[in-house]
Design an enzyme around this catalytic site. Structure first.
Site, short mmCIF file in Angstrom:
data_model
loop_
_atom_site.label_atom_id
_atom_site.label_comp_id
_atom_site.label_asym_id
_atom_site.label_seq_id
_atom_site.Cartn_x
_atom_site.Cartn_y
_atom_site.Cartn_z
N LYS A 75 27.08 44.09 40.33
CA LYS A 75 27.94 42.98 39.90
C LYS A 75 28.36 43.06 38.43
O LYS A 75 28.55 42.04 37.76
CB LYS A 75 27.28 41.60 40.17
N SER A 76 28.46 44.29 37.95
CA SER A 76 28.91 44.48 36.57
C SER A 76 30.32 45.05 36.51
O SER A 76 30.79 45.42 35.43
CB SER A 76 27.95 45.43 35.85
N TRP A 80 35.72 47.81 40.30
CA TRP A 80 36.82 48.06 39.35
C TRP A 80 36.70 49.47 38.77
O TRP A 80 37.68 50.24 38.74
CB TRP A 80 36.74 47.01 38.24
N HIS A 138 23.32 52.65 41.50
CA HIS A 138 22.80 51.52 40.73
C HIS A 138 21.46 51.87 40.10
O HIS A 138 20.82 51.01 39.49
CB HIS A 138 22.59 50.29 41.63
N ARG A 160 27.78 44.44 31.92
CA ARG A 160 28.48 43.16 31.87
C ARG A 160 27.56 42.12 31.25
O ARG A 160 26.33 42.21 31.40
CB ARG A 160 28.82 42.74 33.31
N TYR A 225 32.27 45.48 30.58
CA TYR A 225 33.28 44.80 31.41
C TYR A 225 34.22 43.97 30.52
O TYR A 225 35.44 44.01 30.67
CB TYR A 225 32.54 43.92 32.41
N LYS A 291 36.27 36.03 41.32
CA LYS A 291 37.14 35.49 40.26
C LYS A 291 37.60 36.58 39.30
O LYS A 291 38.68 36.51 38.75
CB LYS A 291 36.41 34.42 39.46
N GLY A 292 36.71 37.52 39.01
CA GLY A 292 37.05 38.61 38.10
C GLY A 292 37.33 38.13 36.69
O GLY A 292 38.21 38.65 36.01
P1 PAP Z 1 28.80 45.84 43.24
O1 PAP Z 1 28.03 46.24 42.02
O2 PAP Z 1 27.98 45.12 44.26
O3 PAP Z 1 29.62 46.94 43.83
P2 PAP Z 1 30.83 44.69 41.53
O4 PAP Z 1 32.12 45.29 41.90
O5 PAP Z 1 30.15 45.20 40.32
O6 PAP Z 1 29.84 44.71 42.78
O7 PAP Z 1 30.95 43.14 41.29
C1 PAP Z 1 31.98 42.33 41.73
C2 PAP Z 1 32.48 41.60 40.52
O8 PAP Z 1 33.52 42.37 39.93
C3 PAP Z 1 33.05 40.28 40.91
O9 PAP Z 1 32.90 39.44 39.78
P3 PAP Z 1 32.89 37.82 39.88
O10 PAP Z 1 31.90 37.47 40.95
O11 PAP Z 1 32.46 37.34 38.54
O12 PAP Z 1 34.27 37.43 40.20
C4 PAP Z 1 34.51 40.66 41.14
O13 PAP Z 1 35.39 39.59 41.14
C5 PAP Z 1 34.73 41.61 39.99
N1 PAP Z 1 35.85 42.52 40.23
C6 PAP Z 1 36.16 43.21 41.36
N2 PAP Z 1 37.26 43.93 41.18
C7 PAP Z 1 37.70 43.72 39.92
C8 PAP Z 1 38.81 44.17 39.15
N3 PAP Z 1 39.70 45.00 39.65
N4 PAP Z 1 38.92 43.73 37.89
C9 PAP Z 1 38.03 42.88 37.35
N5 PAP Z 1 36.95 42.41 38.02
C10 PAP Z 1 36.79 42.81 39.29
#
Ligand code: PAP
Length: 337
Positions: A75-76, A80, A138, A160, A225, A291-292
């Protein structure tokens, strides 16, 4: 529960050898809200279902000098980083109009090497990956396979703000579990502050890669991030240089970098059909797009929670040279008020 732990891999198959089951059962463990139990292995917390993949990856993976490993704490910004790196590295193969990311989730194009490829014995995937192979993990730096450390392959680490990471993880797991009575954020936060989270403690994870990036700046690129959110064009160039695919002046003038930033942006990726309705083997793609945003923690954590975490981060990162003032801009602003 002691002897009834089921050592399944993430495909649901029982695969851990008797010796490895004994190894896992000898480890310290805690009950947690995200997985029934987390086991402390090589200093990080791990769920039983991931051991097969991790042990096998550690014992057998052979890195190539051309490999690029994307390492993140969950979740960092993994999703992306995968999209950005895949798009940059393969831009001479695919235009944005025919990018595989339009139809395939970035987690499928850049699979977790330990959990997905070794965890499910999908070794042929390794042979079919395009060159440079883009791999993901991870795992903490100290637990990476020796051949990754000893080869010339490169590592990109994305971290992040732990406050946002925690909130993102809590939402993700709560949705994944679909429990009628999801765990409260207070309960999850207490465990987080004790360092108990999948692949945690987060501070050890971040510091491991931070120190490696200082010692071997040609091998480990350390990104945040929040910095990417602030100036994605600069960081796309930096990432491209680091992985050995720099943009030409012509590409720069043509706006290729801007196009890649828009293509990989949260809004564009979230709205793709594949990410709206598609599924990985274990989860819907849409769960990776919430939300990103930077600073969503202010909507979920009380001032006393954020202060506690702030103090904790100061204690953990204080001496390291990793500046968290940059990360905690919102906290700083709040403190002013
Ligand atoms: P993972 O480590 O389990 O693969 P990961 O992709 O790191 O997950 O985490 C998802 C987070 O990245 C989400 O954050 P949020 O819960 O605070 O919203 C997700 O919205 C965010 N995310 C996914 N894609 C993008 C992107 N293209 N740009 C920015 N943030 C993104």
């Amino acid at each position: 529960m002691e002897k009834s732990v089921e050592f399944q891999n993430s495909a649901g198959e029982k695969q851990l050898s008797k010796e490895d089951q004994e190894l896992v059962l000898s480890l310290p463990r805690v009950k947690n809200w995200d997985y029934p139990f987390l086991y402390q292995y090589q200093g990080f917390w791990c769920a039983s279902e991931f051991f097969h993949g991790i042990l096998s990856f550690q014992r057998h993976f052979q890195a190539k000098d051309t490999d690029i490993l994307l390492a993140t704490f969950p979740k960092s910004g993994t999703t992306w980083l995968k999209s950005l790196t895949y798009t940059i590295a393969n831009r001479s193969r695919y235009t944005l109009e025919n990018s595989p990311l339009l139809t395939t989730a970035s987690h499928d194009l850049v699979p977790f090497t330990d959990l997905e490829i070794y965890g499910k014995n999908k070794f042929s995937t390794l042979e079919h990956l395009l060159t440079p192979r883009i791999l993901a993990t991870h795992l903490p730096y100290a637990s990476l396979p020796h051949s990754i450390i000893n080869s010339n392959c490169r590592i990109v680490y994305l971290c992040r703000n732990p406050l946002d990471q925690f909130v993102s993880y809590w939402h993700f797991i709560s949705k994944l579990q679909q429990a009628a009575d999801p765990v409260s954020i207070d309960e999850a936060f207490e465990m987080f502050c004790q360092g108990v989270q999948l692949f945690g403690p987060i501070w050890d994870h971040v510091l491991g890669y931070w120190k490696a990036s200082l010692e071997k700046s040609n091998k480990v690129l350390f990104l945040k991030y929040e910095d990417l959110k602030e100036d994605i064009i600069y960081y796309i160039k930096k990432l491209a240089d680091f992985i050995g695919c720099p943009f030409t002046n012509e590409e720069d003038a043509q706006g290729v970098i801007q196009e890649i930033s828009k293509f990989c942006s949260f809004d564009n990726m979230k709205n793709l059909q594949v990410n709206q309705t598609g599924k990985l083997a274990w989860v819907e793609n849409k769960l990776f797009f919430r939300k990103g945003k930077v600073g969503d923690w202010t909507n979920h954590l009380t001032p006393s929670m954020s202060k506690r975490l702030d103090n904790l981060m100061e204690e953990k990162f204080g001496e390291s040279g990793l500046r968290f003032d940059d990360l905690y801009t919102i906290t700083k602003d709040q403190k002013k008020n």
